[in-house]
Scaffold this motif. Structure first.
Motif, PDB file in Angstrom:
ATOM      1  N   LEU A  62      -2.590   8.008   5.520  1.00  0.00           N
ATOM      2  CA  LEU A  62      -2.108   7.134   4.448  1.00  0.00           C
ATOM      3  C   LEU A  62      -3.190   6.441   3.630  1.00  0.00           C
ATOM      4  O   LEU A  62      -2.906   5.956   2.530  1.00  0.00           O
ATOM      5  N   ASP A  63      -4.423   6.377   4.123  1.00  0.00           N
ATOM      6  CA  ASP A  63      -5.472   5.717   3.346  1.00  0.00           C
ATOM      7  C   ASP A  63      -5.714   6.509   2.060  1.00  0.00           C
ATOM      8  O   ASP A  63      -6.018   7.705   2.094  1.00  0.00           O
ATOM      9  N   GLY A  64      -5.531   5.870   0.930  1.00  0.00           N
ATOM     10  CA  GLY A  64      -5.715   6.519  -0.369  1.00  0.00           C
ATOM     11  C   GLY A  64      -4.463   7.224  -0.882  1.00  0.00           C
ATOM     12  O   GLY A  64      -4.449   7.712  -2.011  1.00  0.00           O
ATOM     13  N   ALA A  65      -3.403   7.278  -0.061  1.00  0.00           N
ATOM     14  CA  ALA A  65      -2.174   7.941  -0.488  1.00  0.00           C
ATOM     15  C   ALA A  65      -1.456   7.098  -1.533  1.00  0.00           C
ATOM     16  O   ALA A  65      -1.506   5.872  -1.509  1.00  0.00           O
ATOM     17  N   GLU A  66      -0.764   7.774  -2.450  1.00  0.00           N
ATOM     18  CA  GLU A  66       0.013   7.076  -3.474  1.00  0.00           C
ATOM     19  C   GLU A  66       1.410   6.819  -2.918  1.00  0.00           C
ATOM     20  O   GLU A  66       2.068   7.711  -2.403  1.00  0.00           O
ATOM     21  N   TRP A  67       1.844   5.559  -2.993  1.00  0.00           N
ATOM     22  CA  TRP A  67       3.182   5.183  -2.526  1.00  0.00           C
ATOM     23  C   TRP A  67       3.693   4.051  -3.400  1.00  0.00           C
ATOM     24  O   TRP A  67       3.000   3.062  -3.621  1.00  0.00           O
ATOM     25  N   MET A  68       4.894   4.200  -3.903  1.00  0.00           N
ATOM     26  CA  MET A  68       5.518   3.213  -4.788  1.00  0.00           C
ATOM     27  C   MET A  68       4.618   2.896  -5.994  1.00  0.00           C
ATOM     28  O   MET A  68       4.504   1.752  -6.421  1.00  0.00           O
ATOM     29  N   GLY A  69       3.951   3.936  -6.500  1.00  0.00           N
ATOM     30  CA  GLY A  69       3.134   3.783  -7.699  1.00  0.00           C
ATOM     31  C   GLY A  69       1.759   3.182  -7.479  1.00  0.00           C
ATOM     32  O   GLY A  69       1.071   2.855  -8.436  1.00  0.00           O
ATOM     33  N   ARG A  70       1.333   3.053  -6.216  1.00  0.00           N
ATOM     34  CA  ARG A  70       0.022   2.460  -5.929  1.00  0.00           C
ATOM     35  C   ARG A  70      -0.727   3.301  -4.909  1.00  0.00           C
ATOM     36  O   ARG A  70      -0.129   3.920  -4.035  1.00  0.00           O
ATOM     37  N   ASP A  71      -2.051   3.277  -5.008  1.00  0.00           N
ATOM     38  CA  ASP A  71      -2.898   3.952  -4.029  1.00  0.00           C
ATOM     39  C   ASP A  71      -3.161   2.981  -2.885  1.00  0.00           C
ATOM     40  O   ASP A  71      -3.798   1.937  -3.079  1.00  0.00           O
ATOM     41  N   LEU A  72      -2.674   3.326  -1.705  1.00  0.00           N
ATOM     42  CA  LEU A  72      -2.782   2.439  -0.554  1.00  0.00           C
ATOM     43  C   LEU A  72      -4.204   2.356  -0.011  1.00  0.00           C
ATOM     44  O   LEU A  72      -4.954   3.330  -0.042  1.00  0.00           O
ATOM     45  N   LYS A  73      -4.544   1.207   0.505  1.00  0.00           N
ATOM     46  CA  LYS A  73      -5.791   0.985   1.235  1.00  0.00           C
ATOM     47  C   LYS A  73      -5.361   0.712   2.674  1.00  0.00           C
ATOM     48  O   LYS A  73      -4.718  -0.303   2.957  1.00  0.00           O
ATOM     49  N   VAL A  74      -5.665   1.638   3.572  1.00  0.00           N
ATOM     50  CA  VAL A  74      -5.187   1.537   4.957  1.00  0.00           C
ATOM     51  C   VAL A  74      -6.370   1.666   5.907  1.00  0.00           C
ATOM     52  O   VAL A  74      -7.111   2.643   5.857  1.00  0.00           O
ATOM     53  N   ASN A  75      -6.555   0.657   6.760  1.00  0.00           N
ATOM     54  CA  ASN A  75      -7.621   0.707   7.761  1.00  0.00           C
ATOM     55  C   ASN A  75      -7.316  -0.217   8.928  1.00  0.00           C
ATOM     56  O   ASN A  75      -6.328  -0.937   8.903  1.00  0.00           O
ATOM     57  N   LYS A  76      -8.168  -0.166   9.945  1.00  0.00           N
ATOM     58  CA  LYS A  76      -7.993  -1.067  11.096  1.00  0.00           C
ATOM     59  C   LYS A  76      -8.132  -2.499  10.614  1.00  0.00           C
ATOM     60  O   LYS A  76      -9.041  -2.823   9.858  1.00  0.00           O
ATOM     61  N   ALA A  77      -7.237  -3.346  11.052  1.00  0.00           N
ATOM     62  CA  ALA A  77      -7.302  -4.756  10.674  1.00  0.00           C
ATOM     63  C   ALA A  77      -8.476  -5.415  11.381  1.00  0.00           C
ATOM     64  O   ALA A  77      -8.742  -5.141  12.544  1.00  0.00           O
ATOM     65  N   LYS A  78      -9.170  -6.273  10.652  1.00  0.00           N
ATOM     66  CA  LYS A  78     -10.273  -7.031  11.238  1.00  0.00           C
ATOM     67  C   LYS A  78      -9.709  -8.315  11.838  1.00  0.00           C
ATOM     68  O   LYS A  78      -8.754  -8.874  11.306  1.00  0.00           O
ATOM     69  N   PRO A  79     -10.308  -8.795  12.922  1.00  0.00           N
ATOM     70  CA  PRO A  79      -9.828 -10.061  13.494  1.00  0.00           C
ATOM     71  C   PRO A  79      -9.909 -11.173  12.467  1.00  0.00           C
ATOM     72  O   PRO A  79     -10.836 -11.226  11.660  1.00  0.00           O
ATOM     73  N   ARG A  80      -8.941 -12.067  12.496  1.00  0.00           N
ATOM     74  CA  ARG A  80      -8.906 -13.176  11.553  1.00  0.00           C
ATOM     75  C   ARG A  80     -10.061 -14.129  11.823  1.00  0.00           C
ATOM     76  O   ARG A  80     -10.311 -14.509  12.959  1.00  0.00           O
ATOM     77  N   GLU A  81     -10.752 -14.494  10.760  1.00  0.00           N
ATOM     78  CA  GLU A  81     -11.890 -15.406  10.900  1.00  0.00           C
ATOM     79  C   GLU A  81     -11.433 -16.847  10.868  1.00  0.00           C
ATOM     80  O   GLU A  81     -10.499 -17.198  10.160  1.00  0.00           O
ATOM     81  N   ASP A  82     -12.116 -17.682  11.639  1.00  0.00           N
ATOM     82  CA  ASP A  82     -11.843 -19.116  11.620  1.00  0.00           C
ATOM     83  C   ASP A  82     -12.487 -19.679  10.353  1.00  0.00           C
ATOM     84  O   ASP A  82     -13.690 -19.572  10.171  1.00  0.00           O
ATOM     85  N   ARG A  83     -11.685 -20.270   9.494  1.00  0.00           N
ATOM     86  CA  ARG A  83     -12.205 -20.792   8.220  1.00  0.00           C
ATOM     87  C   ARG A  83     -12.686 -22.235   8.317  1.00  0.00           C
ATOM     88  O   ARG A  83     -12.940 -22.874   7.330  1.00  0.00           O
ATOM     89  N   GLY A  84     -12.784 -22.790   9.498  1.00  0.00           N
ATOM     90  CA  GLY A  84     -13.268 -24.156   9.625  1.00  0.00           C
ATOM     91  C   GLY A  84     -12.159 -25.155   9.776  1.00  0.00           C
ATOM     92  O   GLY A  84     -12.261 -26.069  10.563  1.00  0.00           O
ATOM     93  N   GLY A  85     -11.097 -25.024   9.026  1.00  0.00           N
ATOM     94  CA  GLY A  85      -9.919 -25.871   9.114  1.00  0.00           C
ATOM     95  C   GLY A  85     -10.202 -27.306   9.489  1.00  0.00           C
ATOM     96  O   GLY A  85     -10.933 -28.013   8.815  1.00  0.00           O
ATOM     97  N   SER A  86      -9.655 -27.755  10.602  1.00  0.00           N
ATOM     98  CA  SER A  86      -9.812 -29.145  11.013  1.00  0.00           C
ATOM     99  C   SER A  86     -10.894 -29.311  12.073  1.00  0.00           C
ATOM    100  O   SER A  86     -10.892 -30.268  12.819  1.00  0.00           O
ATOM    101  N   SER A  87     -11.814 -28.382  12.140  1.00  0.00           N
ATOM    102  CA  SER A  87     -12.848 -28.458  13.167  1.00  0.00           C
ATOM    103  C   SER A  87     -14.004 -29.364  12.751  1.00  0.00           C
ATOM    104  O   SER A  87     -15.029 -29.405  13.412  1.00  0.00           O
TER     105      SER A  87
END
Length: 100
Positions: A62-87
């Motif tokens: 599916l990476d680069g495949a056209e679906w619903m009029g758009r070229d998809l970007k599909v890859n392994k999700a990266k772990p969410r980064e801590d943005r500092g928040g209330s730390s």
């Protein structure tokens, strides 16, 4: 681990995304984040598959495949980064900057 899908149509639904990824294996979970203010989809999502082999097959197909009029970007999700928040990472005194 999950799969990140970018450049999604704003018209996409969880059911439609599940159907596409189900062609490559068991879909355990689909997440489509929405904008807090408008409630509109944000144009990306996450899919969790039943196995690493199924994730790899879906990404390769599916990476680069056209679906619903758009070229998809599909890859392994990266772990969410801590943005500092209330730390306490913003402003204030006692930081390590500019010490002589």
């Amino acid at each position: 681990m999950s799969i990140y899908i970018g450049n999604l149509s704003y018209e996409v639904t969880q059911d439609a995304l599940t159907a596409v990824f189900a062609e490559y294996g068991t879909v355990k979970r689909v997440q489509l984040p929405t904008d807090r203010e408008t409630g509109r989809p944000r144009g990306f999502g996450f899919v969790e598959m039943g196995s690493d082999a199924e994730e790899t097959a879906a990404i390769e197909a599916l990476d680069g495949a056209e679906w619903m009029g758009r070229d998809l970007k599909v890859n392994k999700a990266k772990p969410r980064e801590d943005r500092g928040g209330s730390s306490g990472g913003r402003g204030g005194y006692g930081g390590s900057r500019n010490r002589y």
